[in-house]
Design a protein around this motif. Structure first.
Motif: not given
Lengths: 292, 226
Positions: B203, B158, B135, B194, A177-179
């Motif tokens: 995102s 995400r 990324r 989101l 998770c990168t939130l």
């Protein structure tokens, strides 16, 4: 079922060991793990009183190295864990296959637990990690007993540890998770005092919340895990110790019910009496520790 | 640069040859949801029309694993490549001699941080030739590890859940209620929207295609992230 509790200080270890925990685990600042430095012990010597206390009571202490560890840090991680083993630490919790491979190459044997953060969702993945020398598996928090039988009744003879998902459930897979989240960054914690996965989102004309299973289902899942043979219940390290103590006491009550042999229906009923709104854990992530 | 069209299994069922025009390959399956196994019929049609058929695979439970393994065994001749995210499934793919493998976006997040010598050995033993990246740091890691960079424009992964947000269950079977649906989620605290597609949150991609990219993965015009 044994209860394992995460601790951030000697005082917290004293509390949990005196109140029914069979094991405690913690992090050290010098060992990569998924808690902020302020939630870790400063070094091996800081941990010595906890080891002595636990062993006097016939209980165990584990150390978390549950993040991916840079190659350059492998030798120092080995030295630190070897020193902790010599001091009497009972094992380490890891998720890094490269680190496990390094330990195997160096013939360093210890009681290794595969962290929930390794996302071991199937028996083939367990095989991949088991050959690197594991003794225990912590099941992913997002894996339910209906999908976990082959992991619990695994052919490697590994112990299994589960979260009491009825009381504490991660909406998304933690390690992927990168939130922004108070768990992962000091900076974000100023802005995000709560988990962003618990925020309300505007979605067209509606409000959307990232869905979680209902408490009835989750209490049933804990019951099923016990009856499948999961040997350990985990109460994770929690920044807010009052919240962790609350979780721990509720897990103790639930484990007592299971050991009494209550029916699944009664267990769910009693679980809901113990905590009617178990998933509302959000605002409890502000650091409050028992120092010392 | 090689161009790949990424279709959900639902889109794959409906895609005609026209939709594939201009692409070197088509990718379907899912990197995130274990229930998005394409049908053999769609796979055959896509492989026939596109020439190169790539199967994307997610993390999976034991109950789902068997289905994905059967699919690979039965459709082995159709597969130009498999994108893998699950350590255990990678072990299975290793037994499929000669099959080209790409490390998926989830696995790349691990390989990027693991000890390089170990990662390179894993890559060699599993015949991994590419890395999927959304990324710049993942693209750099793929290059560093000797992998071809496969760049996903449009959206950045995400988070992923195992509890289906559309059907509210954990089962390894579903009614595909997510098909064709992308939810845009807005909260001012987050600073960016989101997008929920299937069981994953994304995102918008703001980074340019890295110079190291050898392949770019596209979604159909107007389509969501997964």
């Amino acid at each position: 079922m044994k209860i394992t509790a995460g601790v951030k200080s000697r005082k917290e270890a004293e509390y949990f060991l005196a109140n029914g925990a069979d094991e405690v685990y913690c992090g050290l600042v010098s060992l990569r793990n998924n808690r902020l430095p302020r939630e870790n012990f400063s070094g091996p010597e800081d941990l010595r009183p906890v080891l002595e206390l636990a062993h006097r009571a016939g209980k165990k202490v584990f150390v978390a190295v549950n993040e991916l560890v840079r190659e350059a840090e492998h030798p120092e991680t080995l030295r630190t864990l070897a020193a902790l083993k010599d001091m009497g630490a009972d094992g380490a919790i890891l998720r890094d296959p490269a680190l496990l491979t390094y330990f195997k190459k160096k013939k360093f044997k210890f009681y290794f637990t595969l962290s929930t953060l390794a996302n071991c969702f199937n028996s083939k993945t367990l095989g991949f990690f088991a050959k690197l020398g594991l003794s225990r598996l912590v099941l992913p928090m997002q894996l339910m007993p209906e999908n976990a039988e082959r992991l619990i009744k695994n052919r490697y003879g590994l112990d299994t540890e589960v979260f009491c998902q009825a009381l504490y459930y991660g909406v998304n897979l933690d390690s992927l998770c990168t939130l922004p989240c108070p768990q992962t960054s000091e900076n974000f914690s100023k802005k995000f005092t709560d988990f962003t996965c618990l925020l309300p989102y505007a979605c067209g004309k509606d409000i959307f919340r990232m869905p979680m299973p209902p408490p009835e289902y989750m209490f049933g899942a804990f019951y099923d895990y016990y009856h499948l043979g999961a040997g350990h219940a985990k109460v994770a390290r929690w920044p807010n110790i009052l919240r962790e103590i609350d979780l721990f006491q509720k897990v103790r009550l639930l484990v007592k019910l299971l050991e009494k042999g209550v029916s699944r229906k009664l267990f769910i009923h009693e679980g809901l009496r113990i905590d009617a709104k178990p998933m509302q854990y959000g605002k409890s992530f502000t650091l409050k520790s028992l120092a010392g | 640069m090689e161009k790949v069209l990424l279709l959900s299994p639902w889109q794959a069922e409906q895609a005609g040859p026209k939709a594939l025009a201009g692409f070197d390959a088509v990718m379907t399956g899912s990197e995130f949801c274990q229930n998005e196994l394409p049908s053999a019929k769609a796979a055959a049609a896509l492989a026939g029309a596109a020439g190169n058929f790539i199967l994307a695979t997610p993390l999976m439970t034991d109950k789902a694993l068997g289905g994905w393994e059967r699919f690979v065994r039965k459709n082995r001749s159709l597969l130009a490549e498999v994108v893998v995210n699950d350590w255990g499934f990678a072990g299975f793919l290793r037994t499929q001699r000669g099959l080209k493998i790409s490390a998926g976006r989830l696995m790349m997040r691990e390989l990027a941080l693991l000890a390089p010598a170990w990662a390179k050995d894993f890559i060699r033993r599993h015949n991994i030739l590419r890395g999927e990246a959304d990324r710049p740091d993942l693209a750099e890691a793929a290059k560093r590890l000797g992998l071809g960079v496969s760049w996903h424009g449009g959206y950045v992964f995400r988070a992923v859940t195992t509890y289906c947000p559309f059907e509210n269950h954990f089962r390894a079977a579903c009614a595909l209620s997510c098909a064709g649906r992308t939810l845009k989620l807005t909260n001012r605290q987050l600073g960016q929207d989101l997008f929920l597609a299937a069981n994953a949150y994304f995102s918008k991609q703001t980074k340019k295609v890295p110079a190291s990219a050898a392949r770019q993965v596209f979604r159909p015009a107007g389509s969501g992230p997964a």
